[in-house]
Design an enzyme around this catalytic site. Structure first.
Site, PDB file in Angstrom:
ATOM      1  N   GLY A  17       0.788  -1.227   0.000  1.00  0.00           N
ATOM      2  CA  GLY A  17       0.000   0.000   0.000  1.00  0.00           C
ATOM      3  C   GLY A  17       0.820   1.275   0.000  1.00  0.00           C
ATOM      4  N   ARG A 141     -17.128   4.302  11.148  1.00  0.00           N
ATOM      5  CA  ARG A 141     -15.683   4.457  11.344  1.00  0.00           C
ATOM      6  C   ARG A 141     -15.410   5.130  12.687  1.00  0.00           C
ATOM      7  NH1 ARG A 141     -15.552   1.152   8.151  1.00  0.00           N
ATOM      8  NH2 ARG A 141     -14.497   1.058   6.120  1.00  0.00           N
ATOM      9  N   TYR A 144     -11.805   4.233  14.231  1.00  0.00           N
ATOM     10  CA  TYR A 144     -10.787   4.717  13.293  1.00  0.00           C
ATOM     11  C   TYR A 144     -10.741   6.242  13.250  1.00  0.00           C
ATOM     12  CZ  TYR A 144      -8.249   5.278   8.871  1.00  0.00           C
ATOM     13  OH  TYR A 144      -7.347   5.643   7.902  1.00  0.00           O
ATOM     14  N   VAL A 177      -8.064   5.039  -0.468  1.00  0.00           N
ATOM     15  CA  VAL A 177      -6.882   4.735  -1.278  1.00  0.00           C
ATOM     16  C   VAL A 177      -6.888   3.248  -1.628  1.00  0.00           C
ATOM     17  CG1 VAL A 177      -4.366   4.810  -1.406  1.00  0.00           C
ATOM     18  CG2 VAL A 177      -5.601   6.552  -0.086  1.00  0.00           C
ATOM     19  N   PRO A 180      -4.107  -3.286  -0.690  1.00  0.00           N
ATOM     20  CA  PRO A 180      -4.590  -4.622  -0.304  1.00  0.00           C
ATOM     21  C   PRO A 180      -5.551  -4.574   0.882  1.00  0.00           C
ATOM     22  CG  PRO A 180      -2.261  -4.718  -0.824  1.00  0.00           C
ATOM     23  CD  PRO A 180      -2.643  -3.261  -0.846  1.00  0.00           C
ATOM     24  N   ARG A 206     -18.562   7.952  -2.419  1.00  0.00           N
ATOM     25  CA  ARG A 206     -18.285   9.084  -1.530  1.00  0.00           C
ATOM     26  C   ARG A 206     -17.121   9.940  -2.009  1.00  0.00           C
ATOM     27  NH1 ARG A 206     -16.178   5.589   3.712  1.00  0.00           N
ATOM     28  NH2 ARG A 206     -14.005   5.273   3.057  1.00  0.00           N
TER      29      ARG A 206
END
Length: 247
Positions: A17, A141, A144, A177, A180, A206
Site C-alpha cells: 500500500g 468508522r 478509526y 486509497v 490490499p 463518496r
C-alpha cells in the site's frame, strides 16, 4: 530527481500500500530508505537504496532498535488499522488495539527518533492520519476516525514544541486509497451486503472524483513533505481526498 539526496528515511508498514509506494518513491528521489514491516515477508523486491527489516510498531524494544539502525532524517509513520462499526459496536479490546497501533505506535517512533533529529538540527516527521478524523466523519468508522483525529492533535503538538530546533511534523489525511487492506474491507462489506459490486459502489460513491486514490498519489505527497521543498510547512494536516471533505 534527487530531492532527497543524502537523507535517511524510516518507513513503517512498508510492506504494501501507501507505505511501500512511499518507500520506493523516496528511494527514487535519492534517500537511503529503511523499509520496515511487522511482516518481513512482505518486504521483497525493493529497489536499490532500500534496506528492509522487520519492525513491530507495537513493541518499544523493536522500535528503539529500528530507529537506532536507521538514524532517520525522515520518519514516515504509516502503520495503522481500520475498524468497522459505530460506537455501539466498539469493544474495549478493539479500542485499545486501535489506539496502540494507530496512535501510540507513532508516540514510540517519534520519541525514539526525535533526539537524533534534534542533535542533527533537522528532521521531518510525517504521520498517517485520514480525512476521516477531525476533518470529516464517515459512517461506521467510530474507532478509526477517533484515533486519526488524535494523530492530527499529536502532529500539531510535536510541530509546535520542536519548531525552533529544525524539526517539522506534518500529517497526511487521505480519502479512500486503493491498497490490499482496502480490498479486504470492500470484500468484508460485500459479504455483509451480499454483493461485492454494491460494496465497491459505496466506497467509490463518496469520492467526488468518482474513483479512489492510488498509493502512488499519496506517496508523491510523502516525498514533498520529506523534502526541503516543504521547508516552511509544519504542524498541518494535508488533505488529499479527491474533494471528499470539501463537499
Amino acid at each position: 530527481m534527487g530531492r532527497l539526496d543524502g537523507k535517511r528515511a524510516l518507513v513503517t508498514a512498508a510492506g504494501q500500500g501507501i507505505g511501500r509506494a512511499s518507500a520506493i518513491a523516496m528511494a527514487a528521489e535519492g534517500a537511503k530508505v529503511f523499509a520496515t514491516d511487522v511482516n518481513a515477508d512482505l518486504l521483497t523486491d525493493m529497489p536499490d537504496g532500500v534496506e528492509s527489516f522487520a519492525l513491530n510498531a507495537l513493541d518499544d524494544a523493536s522500535v528503539a532498535e529500528g530507529v537506532a539502525r536507521a538514524k532517520p532524517d525522515v520518519l514516515f509513520n504509516c502503520a495503522g488499522f481500520v475498524h468497522h462499526g459505530t460506537v455501539l459496536d466498539a469493544t474495549d479490546a478493539e479500542w485499545d488495539f486501535a489506539f496502540d497501533l494507530n496512535v501510540r505506535s507513532m508516540l514510540r517512533t517519534i520519541r525514539a527518533a526525535l533526539p537524533g533529529m534534534v542533535e542533527r538540527g533537522a528532521g521531518s516527521i510525517i504521520n498517517m492520519s485520514s480525512a476521516c478524523s477531525s476533518v470529516i466523519g464517515a459512517p461506521n468508522r467510530f474507532i478509526y476516525g477517533t484515533t486519526k483525529a488524535a494523530v492530527i492533535g499529536m502532529t500539531k503538538s510535536v510541530a509546535l514544541d520542536f519548531i525552533n530546533q529544525g524539526i517539522r511534523c506534518n500529517c497526511i489525511c487521505p480519502g479512500t486509497v486503493e491498497s490490499p487492506s482496502w480490498h479486504d474491507r470492500v470484500k468484508a462489506l460485500g459479504e455483509e451486503l451480499g454483493s461485492y459490486d454494491e460494496a465497491l459502489k459505496q466506497f467509490v460513491s463518496r469520492q467526488p472524483m468518482g474513483r479512489v486514490a492510488t498509493a502512488d498519489e499519496i506517496a508523491a505527497l510523502v516525498v514533498y513533505l520529506a523534502s526541503d521543498d516543504s521547508g516552511f510547512t509544519t504542524g498541518h494536516p494535508h488533505i488529499i481526498d479527491g474533494g471528499w471533505s470539501g463537499q
